[in-house]
Design a protein around this motif. Structure first.
Motif, PDB file in Angstrom:
ATOM      1  N   TYR A   1       0.822  -1.136   0.043  1.00  0.00           N
ATOM      2  CA  TYR A   1      -0.052  -0.114  -0.121  1.00  0.00           C
ATOM      3  C   TYR A   1       0.862   1.328   0.074  1.00  0.00           C
ATOM      4  O   TYR A   1       0.512   2.256  -0.664  1.00  0.00           O
ATOM      5  N   LYS A   2       2.003   1.327   0.786  1.00  0.00           N
ATOM      6  CA  LYS A   2       2.863   2.252   0.518  1.00  0.00           C
ATOM      7  C   LYS A   2       3.426   2.786  -0.720  1.00  0.00           C
ATOM      8  O   LYS A   2       3.647   3.787  -1.201  1.00  0.00           O
ATOM      9  N   GLN A   3       3.724   1.429  -1.681  1.00  0.00           N
ATOM     10  CA  GLN A   3       4.218   1.800  -2.937  1.00  0.00           C
ATOM     11  C   GLN A   3       3.178   2.258  -3.682  1.00  0.00           C
ATOM     12  O   GLN A   3       3.139   2.982  -4.789  1.00  0.00           O
ATOM     13  N   PHE A   4       1.693   1.801  -3.275  1.00  0.00           N
ATOM     14  CA  PHE A   4       0.543   2.240  -4.190  1.00  0.00           C
ATOM     15  C   PHE A   4       0.374   3.651  -3.994  1.00  0.00           C
ATOM     16  O   PHE A   4       0.216   4.411  -4.857  1.00  0.00           O
ATOM     17  N   MET A   5       0.556   4.133  -2.779  1.00  0.00           N
ATOM     18  CA  MET A   5       0.406   5.562  -2.508  1.00  0.00           C
ATOM     19  C   MET A   5       1.631   6.464  -3.242  1.00  0.00           C
ATOM     20  O   MET A   5       1.325   7.386  -3.581  1.00  0.00           O
ATOM     21  N   GLN A   6       2.891   5.741  -3.251  1.00  0.00           N
ATOM     22  CA  GLN A   6       4.059   6.573  -3.995  1.00  0.00           C
ATOM     23  C   GLN A   6       3.887   6.518  -5.302  1.00  0.00           C
ATOM     24  O   GLN A   6       3.954   7.635  -6.013  1.00  0.00           O
ATOM     25  N   SER A   7       3.372   5.683  -6.055  1.00  0.00           N
ATOM     26  CA  SER A   7       2.799   5.307  -7.315  1.00  0.00           C
ATOM     27  C   SER A   7       1.840   6.565  -7.890  1.00  0.00           C
ATOM     28  O   SER A   7       1.757   7.359  -8.803  1.00  0.00           O
ATOM     29  N   LEU A   8       0.800   6.387  -6.884  1.00  0.00           N
ATOM     30  CA  LEU A   8      -0.185   7.618  -7.105  1.00  0.00           C
ATOM     31  C   LEU A   8       0.283   8.856  -6.863  1.00  0.00           C
ATOM     32  O   LEU A   8      -0.070   9.785  -7.908  1.00  0.00           O
TER      33      LEU A   8
ATOM     34  N   PRO B   1       2.372  19.400  -7.528  1.00  0.00           N
ATOM     35  CA  PRO B   1       3.571  20.442  -7.640  1.00  0.00           C
ATOM     36  C   PRO B   1       4.241  20.320  -6.542  1.00  0.00           C
ATOM     37  O   PRO B   1       5.545  20.295  -6.417  1.00  0.00           O
ATOM     38  N   ALA B   2       3.864  20.213  -5.107  1.00  0.00           N
ATOM     39  CA  ALA B   2       4.490  19.922  -4.024  1.00  0.00           C
ATOM     40  C   ALA B   2       5.366  18.674  -3.979  1.00  0.00           C
ATOM     41  O   ALA B   2       5.288  17.786  -4.619  1.00  0.00           O
ATOM     42  N   PRO B   3       6.647  18.473  -3.448  1.00  0.00           N
ATOM     43  CA  PRO B   3       7.253  17.368  -3.150  1.00  0.00           C
ATOM     44  C   PRO B   3       6.323  16.522  -2.361  1.00  0.00           C
ATOM     45  O   PRO B   3       5.502  16.706  -1.555  1.00  0.00           O
ATOM     46  N   ILE B   4       6.645  15.134  -2.780  1.00  0.00           N
ATOM     47  CA  ILE B   4       5.943  13.940  -2.294  1.00  0.00           C
ATOM     48  C   ILE B   4       6.029  13.823  -1.084  1.00  0.00           C
ATOM     49  O   ILE B   4       7.315  13.639  -0.325  1.00  0.00           O
ATOM     50  N   ASN B   5       5.085  13.515  -0.169  1.00  0.00           N
ATOM     51  CA  ASN B   5       4.954  13.437   1.240  1.00  0.00           C
ATOM     52  C   ASN B   5       3.884  12.429   1.617  1.00  0.00           C
ATOM     53  O   ASN B   5       2.776  13.087   2.131  1.00  0.00           O
ATOM     54  N   ASN B   6       4.150  11.216   1.523  1.00  0.00           N
ATOM     55  CA  ASN B   6       2.947  10.312   2.022  1.00  0.00           C
ATOM     56  C   ASN B   6       3.310   9.763   3.424  1.00  0.00           C
ATOM     57  O   ASN B   6       4.565   9.441   3.864  1.00  0.00           O
ATOM     58  N   GLN B   7       2.157   9.708   4.111  1.00  0.00           N
ATOM     59  CA  GLN B   7       2.337   9.003   5.523  1.00  0.00           C
ATOM     60  C   GLN B   7       1.112   7.973   5.642  1.00  0.00           C
ATOM     61  O   GLN B   7       0.247   8.275   5.268  1.00  0.00           O
ATOM     62  N   LEU B   8       1.631   6.975   6.182  1.00  0.00           N
ATOM     63  CA  LEU B   8       0.856   5.430   6.585  1.00  0.00           C
ATOM     64  C   LEU B   8       0.937   5.482   8.080  1.00  0.00           C
ATOM     65  O   LEU B   8       1.830   4.752   8.599  1.00  0.00           O
ATOM     66  N   VAL B   9      -0.294   6.171   9.059  1.00  0.00           N
ATOM     67  CA  VAL B   9       0.171   6.301  10.324  1.00  0.00           C
ATOM     68  C   VAL B   9      -0.784   5.098  10.999  1.00  0.00           C
ATOM     69  O   VAL B   9      -1.907   5.029  10.837  1.00  0.00           O
ATOM     70  N   PRO B  10      -0.104   4.282  11.743  1.00  0.00           N
ATOM     71  CA  PRO B  10      -1.094   3.273  12.489  1.00  0.00           C
ATOM     72  C   PRO B  10      -2.207   4.026  13.239  1.00  0.00           C
ATOM     73  O   PRO B  10      -1.838   4.914  14.241  1.00  0.00           O
ATOM     74  N   MET B  11      -3.025   3.178  13.731  1.00  0.00           N
ATOM     75  CA  MET B  11      -4.112   3.916  14.631  1.00  0.00           C
ATOM     76  C   MET B  11      -3.626   4.273  16.073  1.00  0.00           C
ATOM     77  O   MET B  11      -3.857   5.289  16.422  1.00  0.00           O
ATOM     78  N   ARG B  12      -2.944   3.339  16.582  1.00  0.00           N
ATOM     79  CA  ARG B  12      -2.135   3.638  17.959  1.00  0.00           C
ATOM     80  C   ARG B  12      -1.297   4.961  18.046  1.00  0.00           C
ATOM     81  O   ARG B  12      -1.038   5.268  19.143  1.00  0.00           O
ATOM     82  N   ASN B  13      -0.896   5.326  17.016  1.00  0.00           N
ATOM     83  CA  ASN B  13       0.054   6.584  16.928  1.00  0.00           C
ATOM     84  C   ASN B  13      -0.606   7.679  16.473  1.00  0.00           C
ATOM     85  O   ASN B  13       0.135   8.665  16.315  1.00  0.00           O
TER      86      ASN B  13
END
Length: 432
Positions: free
Chosen positions: A263-270, A281-293
């Motif tokens: 899923y991280k790779q999917f978000m990066q490709s998207l 236009p902004a630099p790519i910045n994806n986050q996948l945050v677990p619920m406990r954090n």
């Protein structure tokens, strides 16, 4: 057992000979433990994991797919409808749901006064992901628009006076909707699926409405929304679905490490595709945050509770020192009795059992006082911090922890007197 009962009787006789020092010791220990109990209740509940068996499988995807350029920007806390559609195009998650909360009014007919209600506007997988129990009826058949709602048990009783109301119609902001289900008693605390702006400290919603219906009826988020273009928030059904109006929270369930990496790779490709198309236009910045954090990531951790926890812990330490000093004075007044027992052949282990009887008796008395003071402290904190009143319940796990704490503190109070009684010089003790 007979020997231990004898030790308890000896402890009671010792208390009768010097009741005031013992009463002061128990009182100081009760105050320290009671204040600690009160704050520990909130701290434990606020930091508990509402879904310990799957919290490491639920994730909050965030991406900086916005039409504006910025450097070192964090992704927005909420997503636009179009971004959610792009993220939900993946079949990697086991479940996924977009959601937001809104306000409205409910009643049975136009002749009745309207009742203010909070509305959770979401998708079908929400109930599966967060294990929402169903009392009557069923969920929506799919994620399409339906003029159908689910009520909480409390709301069904408030509006209709009973819970078996499947098939009934109510007016939601003067629009007819059908009740297809009633939820059983359920309160996810802390409410981590909505951690924006410390909403995880609030109570759950009263009514659940399909996401597509919420957009069709122009329900705007009551908690967090922002726009990155000229989208008219009053036109959710049209512009809200295509523009950069962000108000949706989005959760996915990723059961395995392989799913999470995919899923991280999917978000990066998207994000790369959006950037190549000129929409990002902004630099790519994806986050996948677990619920406990999620609370820590948003920076919405209630610092007042942490500060109170530190202060009450220090206060408990001070109380332990004072109680230990009083216990030592009590020991000195009974030193000859301990020395005589040693002279008559009592072993160190027998003296330790005698001290253990003292500890158990002190634990029982101090817990009684601490529970009274702790309950008063919880009531006071509910008055001063009403938003935290949802987290003031004492469950079995918490009570067991508090009792173990009380026993440990009582043992610490008598530890030094116990060491002196068991390992001190017998000749010196008899002379004194």
């Amino acid at each position: 057992m007979e020997q231990f009962i004898y030790y308890l009787k000896v402890s009671l006789l010792s208390i009768k000979r010097a009741p005031l020092p013992y009463a002061l010791t128990v009182f100081i220990l009760s105050v320290g433990l009671g204040v600690f109990f009160a704050n520990a209740t909130f701290y434990y509940q606020l930091n508990s994991d509402p879904l310990p068996h799957k919290s490491d499988k639920l994730f909050f995807p965030m991406t900086l797919i916005t039409p504006n350029d910025c450097n070192n920007c964090r992704p927005p806390r909420v997503l636009s409808y179009s971004n959610v559609q792009k993220l939900s195009a993946s079949d990697i998650p086991s479940a996924q749901a977009a959601m937001y909360s809104s306000d409205g009014y409910a009643r049975l007919s136009v002749d009745q006064p309207p009742t203010p209600v909070s509305i959770r506007i979401t998708q079908r997988d929400f109930f599966k992901m967060f294990e929402v129990p169903l009392l009557h009826g069923s969920m929506w058949a799919d994620d399409e628009a339906h003029n159908e709602v689910l009520l909480t048990r409390a709301m069904a009783l408030k509006l209709l006076g009973r819970t078996d109301v499947v098939g009934e119609s109510i007016l939601l902001d003067d629009r007819n909707v059908s009740v297809i289900g009633v939820l059983d008693d359920w309160q996810m605390l802390p409410r981590l699926y909505d951690a924006n702006g410390r909403n995880h400290l609030s109570a759950g919603e009263d009514i659940f409405l399909p996401l597509e219906t919420g957009y069709d009826l122009n329900y705007l988020s009551r908690t967090n929304s922002q726009t990155f273009d000229d989208t008219d928030y009053r036109q959710l059904a049209t512009e809200g679905r295509t523009g950069a109006l962000h108000q949706l929270q989005y959760w996915v369930q990723l059961d395995t490490e392989e799913q999470q990496q995919a899923y991280k790779q999917f978000m990066q490709s998207l994000a790369e595709d959006e950037k190549a198309a000129g929409r990002h236009p902004a630099p790519i910045n994806n986050q996948l945050v677990p619920m406990r954090n999620i609370v820590d990531y948003f920076g919405d951790d209630p610092g007042d509770i942490k500060a109170f926890a530190l202060v009450t812990l220090l206060f408990l330490v001070v109380c332990l020192f004072n109680a230990s000093h009083l216990a030592l004075n009590r020991y000195l007044s009974n030193q000859y009795e301990f020395s005589l027992r040693r002279a008559l052949g009592a072993s160190r282990s027998q003296l330790q059992l005698q001290m253990l009887a003292d500890v158990l008796l002190m634990t029982f008395l101090s817990i009684t006082g601490a529970l009274i003071i702790g309950y008063a402290g919880v009531s006071l904190m509910n008055t001063l911090l009403p938003r935290n009143s949802l987290f003031s319940d004492w469950n079995l796990t918490l009570m067991a922890g508090l009792m173990l704490t009380a026993f440990f503190c009582s043992y610490l109070v008598t530890l030094y007197p116990s060491i002196r009684a068991s390992f001190g010089s017998l000749n010196q003790q008899l002379k004194e």
